[in-house]
Design a protein around this motif. Sequence first.
Motif, mmCIF file in Angstrom:
data_model
loop_
_atom_site.group_PDB
_atom_site.id
_atom_site.type_symbol
_atom_site.label_atom_id
_atom_site.label_comp_id
_atom_site.label_asym_id
_atom_site.label_seq_id
_atom_site.Cartn_x
_atom_site.Cartn_y
_atom_site.Cartn_z
ATOM 1 N N LEU A 196 52.675 55.297 41.391
ATOM 2 C CA LEU A 196 51.332 54.808 41.626
ATOM 3 C C LEU A 196 51.369 53.510 42.428
ATOM 4 O O LEU A 196 52.277 52.695 42.259
ATOM 5 C CB LEU A 196 50.618 54.568 40.295
ATOM 6 C CG LEU A 196 50.423 55.801 39.413
ATOM 7 C CD1 LEU A 196 49.802 55.386 38.085
ATOM 8 C CD2 LEU A 196 49.557 56.834 40.110
ATOM 9 N N PRO A 197 50.397 53.289 43.300
ATOM 10 C CA PRO A 197 50.361 52.023 44.062
ATOM 11 C C PRO A 197 50.076 50.855 43.140
ATOM 12 O O PRO A 197 49.409 50.990 42.111
ATOM 13 C CB PRO A 197 49.212 52.248 45.049
ATOM 14 C CG PRO A 197 48.339 53.278 44.398
ATOM 15 C CD PRO A 197 49.275 54.188 43.639
ATOM 16 N N PHE A 198 50.612 49.699 43.521
ATOM 17 C CA PHE A 198 50.372 48.478 42.748
ATOM 18 C C PHE A 198 48.975 47.966 43.066
ATOM 19 O O PHE A 198 48.621 47.764 44.219
ATOM 20 C CB PHE A 198 51.407 47.416 43.107
ATOM 21 C CG PHE A 198 51.190 46.106 42.405
ATOM 22 C CD1 PHE A 198 51.402 45.998 41.047
ATOM 23 C CD2 PHE A 198 50.750 44.989 43.104
ATOM 24 C CE1 PHE A 198 51.198 44.792 40.387
ATOM 25 C CE2 PHE A 198 50.536 43.784 42.451
ATOM 26 C CZ PHE A 198 50.772 43.684 41.087
ATOM 27 N N ARG A 199 48.185 47.758 42.026
ATOM 28 C CA ARG A 199 46.791 47.353 42.196
ATOM 29 C C ARG A 199 46.722 45.823 42.252
ATOM 30 O O ARG A 199 46.517 45.146 41.243
ATOM 31 C CB ARG A 199 45.941 47.915 41.064
ATOM 32 C CG ARG A 199 45.906 49.439 41.056
ATOM 33 C CD ARG A 199 45.106 49.967 39.868
ATOM 34 N NE ARG A 199 43.712 49.518 39.915
ATOM 35 C CZ ARG A 199 42.756 50.133 40.599
ATOM 36 N NH1 ARG A 199 43.039 51.229 41.308
ATOM 37 N NH2 ARG A 199 41.527 49.685 40.587
ATOM 38 N N PHE A 200 46.908 45.294 43.469
ATOM 39 C CA PHE A 200 47.000 43.845 43.677
ATOM 40 C C PHE A 200 45.756 43.118 43.168
ATOM 41 O O PHE A 200 45.845 42.068 42.533
ATOM 42 C CB PHE A 200 47.210 43.562 45.160
ATOM 43 C CG PHE A 200 47.294 42.100 45.504
ATOM 44 C CD1 PHE A 200 48.433 41.364 45.230
ATOM 45 C CD2 PHE A 200 46.225 41.454 46.117
ATOM 46 C CE1 PHE A 200 48.512 40.007 45.545
ATOM 47 C CE2 PHE A 200 46.294 40.114 46.441
ATOM 48 C CZ PHE A 200 47.438 39.390 46.150
ATOM 49 N N PHE A 201 44.604 43.687 43.423
ATOM 50 C CA PHE A 201 43.370 42.992 43.060
ATOM 51 C C PHE A 201 43.035 43.093 41.571
ATOM 52 O O PHE A 201 42.034 42.520 41.132
ATOM 53 C CB PHE A 201 42.202 43.503 43.908
ATOM 54 C CG PHE A 201 42.305 43.098 45.351
ATOM 55 C CD1 PHE A 201 42.123 41.777 45.723
ATOM 56 C CD2 PHE A 201 42.610 44.023 46.325
ATOM 57 C CE1 PHE A 201 42.228 41.386 47.043
ATOM 58 C CE2 PHE A 201 42.720 43.638 47.650
ATOM 59 C CZ PHE A 201 42.531 42.317 48.015
ATOM 60 N N ASP A 202 43.870 43.781 40.823
ATOM 61 C CA ASP A 202 43.735 43.745 39.367
ATOM 62 C C ASP A 202 44.359 42.484 38.780
ATOM 63 O O ASP A 202 44.126 42.140 37.617
ATOM 64 C CB ASP A 202 44.407 44.976 38.734
ATOM 65 C CG ASP A 202 43.571 46.238 38.914
ATOM 66 O OD1 ASP A 202 42.397 46.117 39.323
ATOM 67 O OD2 ASP A 202 44.087 47.341 38.655
ATOM 68 N N ARG B 64 46.830 35.771 42.351
ATOM 69 C CA ARG B 64 46.699 36.197 43.750
ATOM 70 C C ARG B 64 46.838 34.998 44.681
ATOM 71 O O ARG B 64 47.517 35.075 45.714
ATOM 72 C CB ARG B 64 45.358 36.899 43.978
ATOM 73 C CG ARG B 64 45.180 38.179 43.187
ATOM 74 C CD ARG B 64 44.126 39.084 43.801
ATOM 75 N NE ARG B 64 42.835 38.463 43.942
ATOM 76 C CZ ARG B 64 41.895 38.426 43.005
ATOM 77 N NH1 ARG B 64 42.141 38.973 41.812
ATOM 78 N NH2 ARG B 64 40.729 37.858 43.220
ATOM 79 N N SER C 32 42.800 44.359 54.297
ATOM 80 C CA SER C 32 41.449 44.770 53.918
ATOM 81 C C SER C 32 40.519 43.589 54.102
ATOM 82 O O SER C 32 40.963 42.436 54.238
ATOM 83 C CB SER C 32 41.393 45.252 52.463
ATOM 84 O OG SER C 32 41.604 44.175 51.569
ATOM 85 N N ARG D 174 38.585 42.314 51.870
ATOM 86 C CA ARG D 174 38.680 41.427 50.710
ATOM 87 C C ARG D 174 39.916 40.538 50.792
ATOM 88 O O ARG D 174 39.841 39.337 50.501
ATOM 89 C CB ARG D 174 38.707 42.254 49.425
ATOM 90 C CG ARG D 174 38.747 41.391 48.173
ATOM 91 C CD ARG D 174 38.704 42.234 46.914
ATOM 92 N NE ARG D 174 38.776 41.411 45.722
ATOM 93 C CZ ARG D 174 38.832 41.889 44.488
ATOM 94 N NH1 ARG D 174 38.785 43.210 44.291
ATOM 95 N NH2 ARG D 174 38.914 41.062 43.460
#
Length: 237
Positions: free
Chosen positions: A10-16, A22, A56, A58
């Motif tokens: 699964l991709p790493f959810r950076f914005f989590d 961050r 992106s 964001r």
Amino acid sequence: MDSTTTDRILPFRFFDLPSELRVKIYEIVLLLPSTIDLNPTNHRDIAPRLRLFLVSRRMHEEAFRVFYGSNTFRLFPVHGRFFHTKLPLLARLPPRYRAVITAIELRLGPGWTAPPKGWVVDSRLRLSDAGVLRVLKIFVECDPASDETFEGFRVGQDFYTFFCTDLVKNLFSQVSSLVEVQFDAYPSVKWDSPLMKALMNEVKAGNRRITWGPERGWSEAVDLSQALRVLSLGSPP
């Protein structure tokens, strides 16, 4: 699990991640140890870091605020290729980037016999966009008025001193948000040389706080209150 089954990555959810983490990651990638200026090596040293802006919308919004808000940007270029440009770095930036810059550097010494015509603090620099600019770092490479080495090459005894103090005075008039001026210099420049005296007088008259940069360590060798008394500037605010 069947040995023929491949685990799904699964991709790493950076914005989590929490915003504080961050920002720390952005700082690791985007903060540079030296002042940012127009330089032919920027495509190699800086451009790869700014690819974060393209991930992106964001990430761009978060990353550009760290890059422009935490690094120091040179007011006038000193690299030979850009030395006489009419458009310094700040003038080339979009307004939204200038709006988050907090620190700039003015390097004094290059072109002391004939400063480039582009070294003028006026509306072309678009400093009116820099509403959160707080710190001006002044690095003095030489003081032509204080060294006999420059004898015979000076335009006038005080020409360069007047030129430099006018730059600082005009910066203060253009950027009301400046609250601190940090001085640093090469070893040949003394903290009580004519140019330094004139610059410190201008800073004091502009009601800005004086601090010392890291290169000379003047904060250890010179007590600021003593320095201001010697230069007849009174006590620091």
